[in-house]
Design an enzyme around this catalytic site. Sequence first.
Site, PDB file in Angstrom:
ATOM      1  N   HIS A   1       0.831  -1.220   0.000  1.00 15.92           N
ATOM      2  CA  HIS A   1       0.000   0.000   0.000  1.00 15.92           C
ATOM      3  C   HIS A   1       0.858   1.259   0.000  1.00 15.92           C
ATOM      4  O   HIS A   1       0.437   2.290   0.520  1.00 15.92           O
ATOM      5  CB  HIS A   1      -0.948   0.030   1.209  1.00 15.92           C
ATOM      6  CG  HIS A   1      -1.723  -1.232   1.412  1.00 15.92           C
ATOM      7  ND1 HIS A   1      -2.978  -1.441   0.881  1.00 15.92           N
ATOM      8  CD2 HIS A   1      -1.398  -2.382   2.061  1.00 15.92           C
ATOM      9  CE1 HIS A   1      -3.399  -2.653   1.216  1.00 15.92           C
ATOM     10  NE2 HIS A   1      -2.453  -3.244   1.916  1.00 15.92           N
TER      11      HIS A   1
ATOM     12  N   SER B   1      13.969  21.077 -16.656  1.00 20.28           N
ATOM     13  CA  SER B   1      12.700  21.798 -16.737  1.00 20.28           C
ATOM     14  C   SER B   1      12.939  23.089 -17.501  1.00 20.28           C
ATOM     15  O   SER B   1      14.011  23.681 -17.416  1.00 20.28           O
ATOM     16  CB  SER B   1      12.198  22.101 -15.335  1.00 20.28           C
ATOM     17  OG  SER B   1      11.333  23.219 -15.363  1.00 20.28           O
TER      18      SER B   1
ATOM     19  N   LYS C   1      15.666  21.590 -11.484  1.00 22.94           N
ATOM     20  CA  LYS C   1      15.020  20.280 -11.590  1.00 22.94           C
ATOM     21  C   LYS C   1      15.730  19.261 -12.467  1.00 22.94           C
ATOM     22  O   LYS C   1      16.358  19.585 -13.457  1.00 22.94           O
ATOM     23  CB  LYS C   1      13.580  20.463 -12.081  1.00 22.94           C
ATOM     24  CG  LYS C   1      12.731  21.120 -11.008  1.00 22.94           C
ATOM     25  CD  LYS C   1      11.272  20.878 -11.222  1.00 22.94           C
ATOM     26  CE  LYS C   1      10.907  19.444 -10.965  1.00 22.94           C
ATOM     27  NZ  LYS C   1       9.526  19.201 -11.367  1.00 22.94           N
TER      28      LYS C   1
ATOM     29  N   GLU D   1       8.984   7.988 -16.463  1.00 30.43           N
ATOM     30  CA  GLU D   1       7.553   8.286 -16.567  1.00 30.43           C
ATOM     31  C   GLU D   1       6.986   7.718 -17.868  1.00 30.43           C
ATOM     32  O   GLU D   1       5.882   7.172 -17.913  1.00 30.43           O
ATOM     33  CB  GLU D   1       7.324   9.804 -16.518  1.00 30.43           C
ATOM     34  CG  GLU D   1       7.672  10.428 -15.188  1.00 30.43           C
ATOM     35  CD  GLU D   1       7.623  11.950 -15.263  1.00 30.43           C
ATOM     36  OE1 GLU D   1       8.678  12.560 -15.559  1.00 30.43           O
ATOM     37  OE2 GLU D   1       6.559  12.521 -15.047  1.00 30.43           O
TER      38      GLU D   1
END
Length: 462
Positions: A151, A272, A278, A285
């Site tokens: 979980h 970014s 970043k 992804e």
Amino acid sequence: MSRFREPQHQDFQRLNASLSFDRRLWPYDIAQSRAHAKMLARVKIISEQDRDALVGGLDEVEGELREERFPFQESDEDIHMAIERRLTEIVGAVGGRLHTARSRNDQVATDVALYTRARAREAKAAIEGLMAELVRRAEEHVDWPMPGYTHLQRAQPVYLAHHLLAYFWMLARDRQRFVFVEGQLSRLPLGAGALAGVSFETDRDFIARELGFDAPAPNSIDAVSNRDFVLDYLSAAATCATHLSRLGAEIVLWCSSEFGFCELPDAWSAGSSIMPQKKNPDAAELLRAKAPRVAGHLAAMHGVLHGLPLTYNKDMQEDKEHLFDAVDTLELALAAARGMVAGVVFDRERMAQAASDEMIAATDVADLLVRRGMPFREAHGVVAGLVRTAVDSGRALSALSAEELAAQSELLDSDEARADYYKVLERESWIESKVSEGGTALARVREQLDEARAVLTDAPGA
Ligand code: ARG
């Protein structure tokens, strides 16, 4: 001559044409035509001179295609027609003999079968590359503790090697699935003709041998209708892509500052456009996002084939884009997964820190009570009481007093029991307590590594 008086509507031509995507089948179309021409001469359907002219012409066409100087024309409907047209331009009227005892129906089934077989082999090799990388990284991090999760909550500590090897076993099953796909491609469609066979005594065994099939397909109707191998490839690819998406998802999480478990190499990270600080895990992804696309192709292909009357129907031309995009997506995803697994840098301290939360040893405390005779369900309740006491007072389990222990169970009310209790809560003992076969205790992980190395070296399906 044609039976038609009117030309085809332009939009019909656009709908009907498959050349824009099926041109990638050319190496297989050439290979099967070469084998077919040789067979025709062997059984004396064409002369040896005609065969030599055809094979020589096919060599030339092949050169043009390979060097990307093949003169495609607007009017070429598909790769099969384009190659035959060009062959006839090169060798003259004898080019028209190539299609003797063959239909585009058995021709396209054979091309797609050869293509699928080649890509299944490639997928198998790429999966093995990734499996080898996982073993290498597991060896490097064999005893690095980290939290295991359920979980997405810290559950029980494990070694990083154990976690990495979980992916190894998923991929081992994927590899088997592609071995199965290859096995489904052992019978040659060519020679089935349009659907009923051909009116010549052909030698299908010869072509089967030339093209690496075990034997000719036994039923001409099934041979031209069958696209099960496309479903099989897509199914194997969808499952494999789903595994890779879970890997991608974990890399994304683990690279966040919140987890801080690892950092991707620059080669697999993006910046970014507005926030200079970043480092984004775009590749991971995308690995996560590609799986449903492959599964979508599988669902679509079931849609194409379901309810189709036998034998060939033009619907089946739709097999290609689903298959091709799945192949491209899977092969790229496997390459990306391998690159990321090879280059990711883990943070030993952060992982150990996250695994040092004592609460993670709660099950071990329950097991201690079980060893003293208490049924597990009851022990679970006792430990829940201890956890509540600790949490409510903002302390660790090991900070509870003798009275607090005794208050939860009389089995914890002796010097010996208390000693065991505090011992169980020492860091290494939780992780090393999982001694069962397939568990995370170091000796078991080493056993697992041995098995993984063995699985990697034995050739599946051989
Ligand atoms: N381009 C077609 C396909 O991909 C080739 C087979 C055409 N056969 C036919 N009978 N029209 O399915």
